[in-house]
Design a protein around this motif. Sequence first.
Motif, PDB file in Angstrom:
ATOM      1  N   THR A  36      13.628 -36.314  25.962  1.00  0.00           N
ATOM      2  CA  THR A  36      14.122 -35.374  26.976  1.00  0.00           C
ATOM      3  C   THR A  36      14.379 -34.011  26.348  1.00  0.00           C
ATOM      4  O   THR A  36      13.994 -32.974  26.909  1.00  0.00           O
ATOM      5  CB  THR A  36      15.397 -35.914  27.635  1.00  0.00           C
ATOM      6  OG1 THR A  36      15.110 -37.187  28.226  1.00  0.00           O
ATOM      7  CG2 THR A  36      15.905 -34.972  28.710  1.00  0.00           C
ATOM      8  N   LEU A  37      15.014 -33.990  25.204  1.00  0.00           N
ATOM      9  CA  LEU A  37      15.284 -32.717  24.521  1.00  0.00           C
ATOM     10  C   LEU A  37      13.986 -32.036  24.089  1.00  0.00           C
ATOM     11  O   LEU A  37      13.864 -30.808  24.173  1.00  0.00           O
ATOM     12  CB  LEU A  37      16.205 -32.941  23.324  1.00  0.00           C
ATOM     13  CG  LEU A  37      17.627 -33.408  23.670  1.00  0.00           C
ATOM     14  CD1 LEU A  37      18.414 -33.704  22.399  1.00  0.00           C
ATOM     15  CD2 LEU A  37      18.341 -32.389  24.541  1.00  0.00           C
ATOM     16  N   LEU A  96      12.531 -30.366  27.128  1.00  0.00           N
ATOM     17  CA  LEU A  96      13.236 -29.132  27.489  1.00  0.00           C
ATOM     18  C   LEU A  96      12.905 -27.988  26.537  1.00  0.00           C
ATOM     19  O   LEU A  96      12.982 -26.825  26.920  1.00  0.00           O
ATOM     20  CB  LEU A  96      14.745 -29.379  27.510  1.00  0.00           C
ATOM     21  CG  LEU A  96      15.235 -30.361  28.568  1.00  0.00           C
ATOM     22  CD1 LEU A  96      16.722 -30.612  28.407  1.00  0.00           C
ATOM     23  CD2 LEU A  96      14.906 -29.865  29.967  1.00  0.00           C
ATOM     24  N   VAL A 113      13.889 -33.109  34.926  1.00  0.00           N
ATOM     25  CA  VAL A 113      13.094 -32.589  33.802  1.00  0.00           C
ATOM     26  C   VAL A 113      11.819 -31.932  34.311  1.00  0.00           C
ATOM     27  O   VAL A 113      11.363 -30.931  33.758  1.00  0.00           O
ATOM     28  CB  VAL A 113      12.764 -33.729  32.809  1.00  0.00           C
ATOM     29  CG1 VAL A 113      11.732 -33.297  31.792  1.00  0.00           C
ATOM     30  CG2 VAL A 113      14.024 -34.206  32.104  1.00  0.00           C
ATOM     31  N   PRO A 148      14.273 -26.685  34.661  1.00  0.00           N
ATOM     32  CA  PRO A 148      15.009 -27.957  34.565  1.00  0.00           C
ATOM     33  C   PRO A 148      16.509 -27.784  34.800  1.00  0.00           C
ATOM     34  O   PRO A 148      17.109 -26.816  34.335  1.00  0.00           O
ATOM     35  CB  PRO A 148      14.737 -28.426  33.136  1.00  0.00           C
ATOM     36  CG  PRO A 148      13.475 -27.742  32.747  1.00  0.00           C
ATOM     37  CD  PRO A 148      13.505 -26.416  33.456  1.00  0.00           C
ATOM     38  N   ASP A 149      17.071 -28.707  35.553  1.00  0.00           N
ATOM     39  CA  ASP A 149      18.493 -28.691  35.881  1.00  0.00           C
ATOM     40  C   ASP A 149      19.259 -29.356  34.736  1.00  0.00           C
ATOM     41  O   ASP A 149      19.377 -30.575  34.689  1.00  0.00           O
ATOM     42  CB  ASP A 149      18.714 -29.426  37.205  1.00  0.00           C
ATOM     43  CG  ASP A 149      20.150 -29.375  37.672  1.00  0.00           C
ATOM     44  OD1 ASP A 149      21.017 -28.871  36.931  1.00  0.00           O
ATOM     45  OD2 ASP A 149      20.404 -29.854  38.803  1.00  0.00           O
ATOM     46  N   GLN A 150      19.771 -28.531  33.829  1.00  0.00           N
ATOM     47  CA  GLN A 150      20.428 -29.039  32.625  1.00  0.00           C
ATOM     48  C   GLN A 150      21.642 -29.904  32.958  1.00  0.00           C
ATOM     49  O   GLN A 150      21.874 -30.926  32.316  1.00  0.00           O
ATOM     50  CB  GLN A 150      20.836 -27.874  31.718  1.00  0.00           C
ATOM     51  CG  GLN A 150      21.365 -28.313  30.372  1.00  0.00           C
ATOM     52  CD  GLN A 150      20.319 -29.016  29.517  1.00  0.00           C
ATOM     53  OE1 GLN A 150      19.209 -28.526  29.371  1.00  0.00           O
ATOM     54  NE2 GLN A 150      20.665 -30.160  28.957  1.00  0.00           N
ATOM     55  N   GLN A 151      22.404 -29.509  33.968  1.00  0.00           N
ATOM     56  CA  GLN A 151      23.597 -30.274  34.324  1.00  0.00           C
ATOM     57  C   GLN A 151      23.227 -31.680  34.807  1.00  0.00           C
ATOM     58  O   GLN A 151      23.831 -32.674  34.388  1.00  0.00           O
ATOM     59  CB  GLN A 151      24.395 -29.543  35.402  1.00  0.00           C
ATOM     60  CG  GLN A 151      25.699 -30.226  35.741  1.00  0.00           C
ATOM     61  CD  GLN A 151      26.493 -29.437  36.771  1.00  0.00           C
ATOM     62  OE1 GLN A 151      26.015 -28.435  37.306  1.00  0.00           O
ATOM     63  NE2 GLN A 151      27.698 -29.889  37.035  1.00  0.00           N
ATOM     64  N   ILE A 205      20.456 -33.274  34.090  1.00  0.00           N
ATOM     65  CA  ILE A 205      19.883 -33.977  32.936  1.00  0.00           C
ATOM     66  C   ILE A 205      21.000 -34.537  32.066  1.00  0.00           C
ATOM     67  O   ILE A 205      20.968 -35.715  31.692  1.00  0.00           O
ATOM     68  CB  ILE A 205      18.958 -33.049  32.136  1.00  0.00           C
ATOM     69  CG1 ILE A 205      17.702 -32.734  32.953  1.00  0.00           C
ATOM     70  CG2 ILE A 205      18.589 -33.665  30.789  1.00  0.00           C
ATOM     71  CD1 ILE A 205      16.853 -31.627  32.396  1.00  0.00           C
ATOM     72  N   ASP A 206      21.992 -33.718  31.759  1.00  0.00           N
ATOM     73  CA  ASP A 206      23.115 -34.186  30.942  1.00  0.00           C
ATOM     74  C   ASP A 206      23.844 -35.344  31.623  1.00  0.00           C
ATOM     75  O   ASP A 206      24.212 -36.323  30.977  1.00  0.00           O
ATOM     76  CB  ASP A 206      24.096 -33.049  30.676  1.00  0.00           C
ATOM     77  CG  ASP A 206      23.523 -31.977  29.757  1.00  0.00           C
ATOM     78  OD1 ASP A 206      22.536 -32.265  29.048  1.00  0.00           O
ATOM     79  OD2 ASP A 206      24.066 -30.855  29.764  1.00  0.00           O
TER      80      ASP A 206
END
Length: 120
Positions: free
Chosen positions: A49-50, A53, A99, A104-107, A109-110
């Motif tokens: 995933t990282l 991104l 993703v 990408p919606d980081q929030q 994803i986290d």
Amino acid sequence: MELGTWSDWFKAVSELLAVTVALFLPVFQERKRKRETRLRVNQNIRRLTLDLLANPQRDMQWKTDFHSLQTLLRLYSSLMTDELGEPIVAISEKLLMAVEQKVPDQQTIDHQLAALAKCE
């Protein structure tokens, strides 16, 4: 109590303990193996995933990594027991959609990565 009675009692308890350990040790070892496997898979999901991104979506490596993430998430959900399999499928779908967005919606994803970690 006589000395012989104590030694008989001690032998009986020792044998019972040995049988109990022999019966349940494989169960505990299997649980440990599954937990370690889930941990490794979860770490690979996070790493992929990282990587996704960090790379542009038009990049060929991105497409390969995205396909790998999809496959890994499918395997992970099938690896889990029935009571956890369904939530992992839902979490996986949300993670892939977040993703795959142009931005990408980081929030999200986290949040989904944290939810997957809780499934361990």
